[in-house]
Design a protein around this motif. Structure first.
Motif, PDB file in Angstrom:
ATOM      1  N   VAL A  37       0.931  -1.294   0.113  1.00 20.61           N
ATOM      2  CA  VAL A  37       0.219  -0.137  -0.172  1.00 20.61           C
ATOM      3  C   VAL A  37       0.931   1.164  -0.159  1.00 20.61           C
ATOM      4  N   GLU A  38       1.933   1.180   0.899  1.00 18.75           N
ATOM      5  CA  GLU A  38       2.863   2.351   0.844  1.00 18.75           C
ATOM      6  C   GLU A  38       3.642   2.636  -0.542  1.00 18.75           C
ATOM      7  N   ALA A  39       3.718   1.503  -1.228  1.00 20.55           N
ATOM      8  CA  ALA A  39       4.465   1.600  -2.657  1.00 20.55           C
ATOM      9  C   ALA A  39       3.455   2.125  -3.628  1.00 20.55           C
ATOM     10  N   LEU A  40       2.103   2.182  -3.381  1.00 15.37           N
ATOM     11  CA  LEU A  40       1.280   3.024  -4.213  1.00 15.37           C
ATOM     12  C   LEU A  40       0.788   4.085  -3.718  1.00 15.37           C
ATOM     13  N   ARG A  41       1.304   4.434  -2.607  1.00 16.82           N
ATOM     14  CA  ARG A  41       0.973   6.030  -1.969  1.00 16.82           C
ATOM     15  C   ARG A  41       1.103   7.111  -2.991  1.00 16.82           C
ATOM     16  N   PRO A  42      -0.094   7.735  -3.286  1.00 14.61           N
ATOM     17  CA  PRO A  42       0.250   8.897  -4.554  1.00 14.61           C
ATOM     18  C   PRO A  42       1.303   9.882  -3.960  1.00 14.61           C
ATOM     19  N   VAL A  43       2.065  10.189  -4.709  1.00 17.75           N
ATOM     20  CA  VAL A  43       3.115  11.272  -4.311  1.00 17.75           C
ATOM     21  C   VAL A  43       3.170  12.520  -5.406  1.00 17.75           C
ATOM     22  N   ASN A  44       2.841  13.607  -4.879  1.00 13.90           N
ATOM     23  CA  ASN A  44       2.750  14.756  -5.923  1.00 13.90           C
ATOM     24  C   ASN A  44       4.287  15.270  -5.988  1.00 13.90           C
ATOM     25  N   LEU A  45       4.840  14.945  -7.189  1.00 15.19           N
ATOM     26  CA  LEU A  45       6.152  15.072  -7.414  1.00 15.19           C
ATOM     27  C   LEU A  45       6.587  16.967  -7.448  1.00 15.19           C
ATOM     28  N   LEU A  46       5.505  17.507  -7.883  1.00 15.73           N
ATOM     29  CA  LEU A  46       5.779  19.113  -7.890  1.00 15.73           C
ATOM     30  C   LEU A  46       5.533  19.572  -6.468  1.00 15.73           C
ATOM     31  N   GLN A  47       5.198  18.785  -5.446  1.00 19.62           N
ATOM     32  CA  GLN A  47       5.001  19.368  -4.175  1.00 19.62           C
ATOM     33  C   GLN A  47       6.082  18.852  -3.248  1.00 19.62           C
ATOM     34  N   GLU A  48       6.298  17.559  -3.210  1.00 24.97           N
ATOM     35  CA  GLU A  48       7.162  16.798  -2.206  1.00 24.97           C
ATOM     36  C   GLU A  48       8.679  17.155  -2.690  1.00 24.97           C
TER      37      GLU A  48
END
Length: 835
Positions: free
Chosen positions: A97-108
């Protein structure tokens, strides 16, 4: 200056620097990208539009646009919300589930983990996990294998394997048995992932055939008990080595045979490599792998070919000169390759006198082709290793080459010419060598253009290694000479396997369609490796031919059959097991971003040679656009703006940008053709760990390290400093930084505040300063070197122009000549995704 390293040894670089501005990018890439081979749709031209104008007043050395990072009011979902949103993942372990966590690349902004990235763990039960092959040896781009090709196509991710089959191992179970148990149908070696139906029958993990257990296998030599075949070492270990029987031999195992072919033209003598070569070989003669049968020989060449009679009955070596290079012949067959033990005294005399024999030469020509033909004729009856040392463009006889490099074209936007060979002479010779079990290793020691694109073929197709020292000179570049000496020492003493073949098998339904590395493909799945060494890596691309809906596990097995330096026939077997999945979300959850990057690098090198460099670069960009688009459109149904990636792939755009800035694939810079070709050879023949260290080095700050989070090993405290992003934003003039990158010459590491002004920077000794910081540094460096699978060296960079250039080239998140900063690249990816 910066030196280029050989095929494997990684390098640690210790640096103090201040910030430097970079040049804004030019947007010159306007070619449309053909697909990479995985059905990528055609994208709009990459790099077509210039990045948005800056709105901040910060210096343009590549810092992030402060206003560019979007501060979104929408919070990230928690685990339970995420699990519900993703639909098919209710029973999935938390890691997935952690591997699928959406990450906003422009924010993080801080995506790098604190420690170097580990390979993702396959979602297997504890017993299978424990038995599985080490990812340092064998790993897959997807640790969850899609059931069908259609599902793989939807994910827009490549499927392939990265293999480091002969790496140095601390522990290796060696099995001596008159019966090597294999599947009667597909010939898979018995392994931890077979199933025992009862004590007398086992089911193959690749083709599912039921086989009988031989009587001998009922006895376990480890426990000395009967009736427990499932506890045998070959069923308990995913990496094993069998002592092979005579069934695995076409001829008696060959002895270790080493032939050295040395350029002795004026150019070679002026560079001063011959002294270092002779001295290093003298010091390591007794450490070379072999036994009482080991044989050795020498050929030198300029415009003529010189052989050396080293027969034990002679009082001193005899030089035999063959001047007819158009019809090369061997002057005597029985005393040019001699038993090292019997002729050791003569070999020592030759190595002591060789540098002086040519010190006054004015001979400028190089008959490399004829020298290689002579080596082939001399070695054909035995096989073995040919080590070639070349310092210029071959100018005489077969295989002569003309200069093809136009320095004015290096920065051309039209594409890079002459990445392929000018003649097929070297490839044909390599194939002849491969057929006679001769591997050819090439050391190119030249500051002038030498057409490595042509010369490299002699090693590529004979399973050899390529080493390159573009500015080696005993006076002008002692650091590179020192590096050559260190690499040569490793080369002479590292383990070697002769007359080898490697076969990769996989579960029914999967198929291999492309191999990457240095070898000759003898049949669809059999690689011929005249020599195999512990520093070489291989990659394979795969496809799914038939649905695997009727199985929950996929297995891959690599079997390497070789002759050891002691004359024993051995089979090293590695087996990898991975789960098969039917959900697209699971495919993304199991993505191994480093393996994907390395496989795409191999594919991009092939594309740049078969098509063009701009096509290869566009295809890499498309790989990011396609995978993130597919994830956004099919898995992530969270309505979120920004550039969203699953956590498993959050470093993918960064790694691809780093690839685009490598010598092998970059544009718009004055990259010499030989340097570009060598970088390509490195990508195609190195193991994953070394490729990743080259693409995205590990950067640490050292002057602030503490014991927080340190490891306690053998009464020693090993600091664990956090990884830094590769941007000048993270540097300060007062700081001391360690970059572990694999592309700089060796020197010494010192505590920053105690480096005397005139200290010799070509030593390799770490000073024994008894300060807490020095002790921590020594512990950290020892741990870093012990934790890798290949040798490494240290280098100090002082704050001067050449050092700064070499260091700043690795800061891939900053703008560079004709290349985006990381933030600009993300905006470009987002723009491509919305088209």
């Amino acid at each position: 200056g910066q030196a280029v390293i050989n095929l494997v040894p990684s390098t640690l670089m210790f640096v103090t620097l201040f910030l430097e501005s970079s040049i804004p990018p030019s947007a010159d890439m306007t070619k449309q990208a053909p697909p990479f081979g995985y059905g990528y749709p055609s994208m709009q031209p990459a790099y077509q539009q210039r990045p948005s104008p800056r709105t901040d007043s910060s210096p343009s050395h590549g810092r992030y646009n402060q206003t560019g990072y979007q501060h979104l009011s929408q919070p990230f979902p928690n685990m339970s919300q995420l699990s519900a949103a993703l639909g098919g993942l209710s029973g999935v372990p938390e890691l997935e589930v952690e591997a699928l966590r959406p990450v906003n690349l422009l924010q993080e902004r801080n995506l790098l983990p604190h420690r170097p990235l580990d390979a993702p763990e396959p979602n297997l039960n504890a017993d299978l996990k424990k038995a599985n092959c080490s990812p340092d040896t064998f790993r897959c781009t997807l640790t969850n294998i899609p059931q069908t090709q259609a599902l793989l196509n939807k994910a827009r991710l490549p499927l392939g394997l990265l293999l480091h089959p002969f790496r140095d191992l601390a522990q290796l179970p060696v099995i001596t048995s008159s019966t090597i148990v294999r599947c009667r149908s597909c010939r898979t070696y018995i392994n931890p992932f077979v199933s025992f139906l009862d004590q007398r029958r086992w089911k193959c993990s690749l083709c599912y055939r039921v086989n009988d257990v031989p009587d001998e296998f009922m006895y376990n030599p480890v426990t000395r008990s009967y009736g427990e075949p499932h506890k045998r070492p070959e069923v308990q270990n995913s990496t094993v080595e069998f002592i092979a029987s005579s069934d695995y031999m076409l001829r008696p195992p060959q002895p270790a045979v080493y032939l050295f072919v040395l350029d002795v033209s004026h150019n070679a003598v002026d560079a001063g490599y011959l002294d270092v070569f002779c001295q290093t070989l003298l010091e390591n003669l007794d450490k070379m792998p072999g036994d009482t049968r080991t044989r050795v020989g020498f050929i030198t060449f300029n415009s003529t070919i010189h052989f050396y009679n080293l027969h034990e009955s002679l009082s001193q070596p005899q030089m035999l000169v063959v001047s007819d290079i158009d019809d090369i012949f061997i002057p005597t067959h029985d005393s040019l390759l001699v038993n090292l033990k019997e002729s050791r005294a003569l070999v020592r005399v030759l190595l002591t006198s060789l540098p002086g024999m040519f010190s006054q030469t004015r001979e400028t020509h190089s008959a490399l082709g004829p020298a290689l033909q002579a080596a082939y004729k001399l070695m054909s009856s035995t096989g073995g290793r040919v080590s070639v040392f070349q310092t210029q463009l071959p100018t005489l006889g077969a295989g002569l080459l003309q200069s093809r490099e136009d320095p004015n074209q290096r920065s051309s936007t039209k594409g890079v010419q002459h990445l392929g060979p000018a003649t097929d002479f070297y490839k044909k010779l390599a194939l002849d060598c491969s057929g006679q079990q001769i591997g050819v290793d090439l050391f190119l020691l030249s500051s002038q253009y030498s057409d490595l694109a042509s010369l490299a073929c002699v090693s590529k197709y004979s399973a050899g290694s390529i080493f390159y020292y573009p500015s080696l000179h005993h006076v002008h570049n002692p650091a590179q000479l020192d590096k050559f000496q260190k690499d040569l020492e490793r080369y002479l003493t590292r383990k070697i396997g002769f007359e080898a073949v490697m076969r990769i098998r996989c579960t029914k339904g999967l198929s291999i369609h492309t191999f990457h590395g240095n070898f000759f493909v003898r049949s669809t799945d059999l690689l011929s490796l005249a020599n195999v060494n512990p520093d070489s890596g291989f990659a394979v691309q795969m496809s799914i031919e038939e649905s695997m809906a009727d199985t929950s596990l996929a297995c891959f097995q690599a079997a390497l059959l070789y002759t050891s330096s002691k004359g024993k026939r051995r089979i090293r077997v590695h087996t990898l097991c991975l789960p098969v999945v039917s959900q697209l979300s699971d495919v993304y959850a199991g993505a191994d971003v480093q393996a994907i990057t390395c496989l795409l690098a191999n594919m991009a090198i092939d594309r740049s040679i078969s098509s063009s460099l701009s096509d290869a670069r566009d295809a890499l960009v498309n790989a990011v656009v396609d995978s993130l688009s597919a994830y956004k459109n099919t898995v992530s149904n969270l309505q979120q703006s920004g550039l969203i990636a699953p956590a498993a792939l959050c470093l993918f755009p960064l790694y691809v940008l780093a690839l685009l800035k490598q010598k092998a694939l970059r544009t718009g810079t004055s990259t010499k053709l030989d340097e570009r070709v060598f970088a390509m050879c490195e990508f195609k023949s190195q193991p994953l760990q070394q490729i990743m260290r080259t693409v995205h080095p590990d950067l640490y700050r050292l002057d602030t390290i503490s014991d927080e989070g340190a490891l306690h090993l053998n009464d020693c405290i090993v600091p664990q400093p956090h990884l830094l992003h590769l941007t000048a934003e993270k540097l300060t003039r007062e700081g001391a930084f360690l970059m572990d990158c694999g592309s700089v010459s060796p020197a010494m590491l010192c505590q920053l505040t105690e480096v005397p002004e005139k200290m010799n920077l070509v030593s390799t000794q770490i000073p024994e300063l008894e300060t807490p910081l020095s002790e921590r540094l020594r512990a950290l460096l020892a741990w870093l070197q012990d934790s890798r699978t290949f040798s490494s060296t240290l280098h100090v960079l002082k704050d001067d122009a050449s050092a700064k250039t070499s260091f700043f080239q690795h800061l891939v998140e900053d703008r560079s000549e004709s290349a985006f900063s990381y933030y600009e690249f993300l905006l470009h990816i987002q723009q491509q995704m919305t088209k």
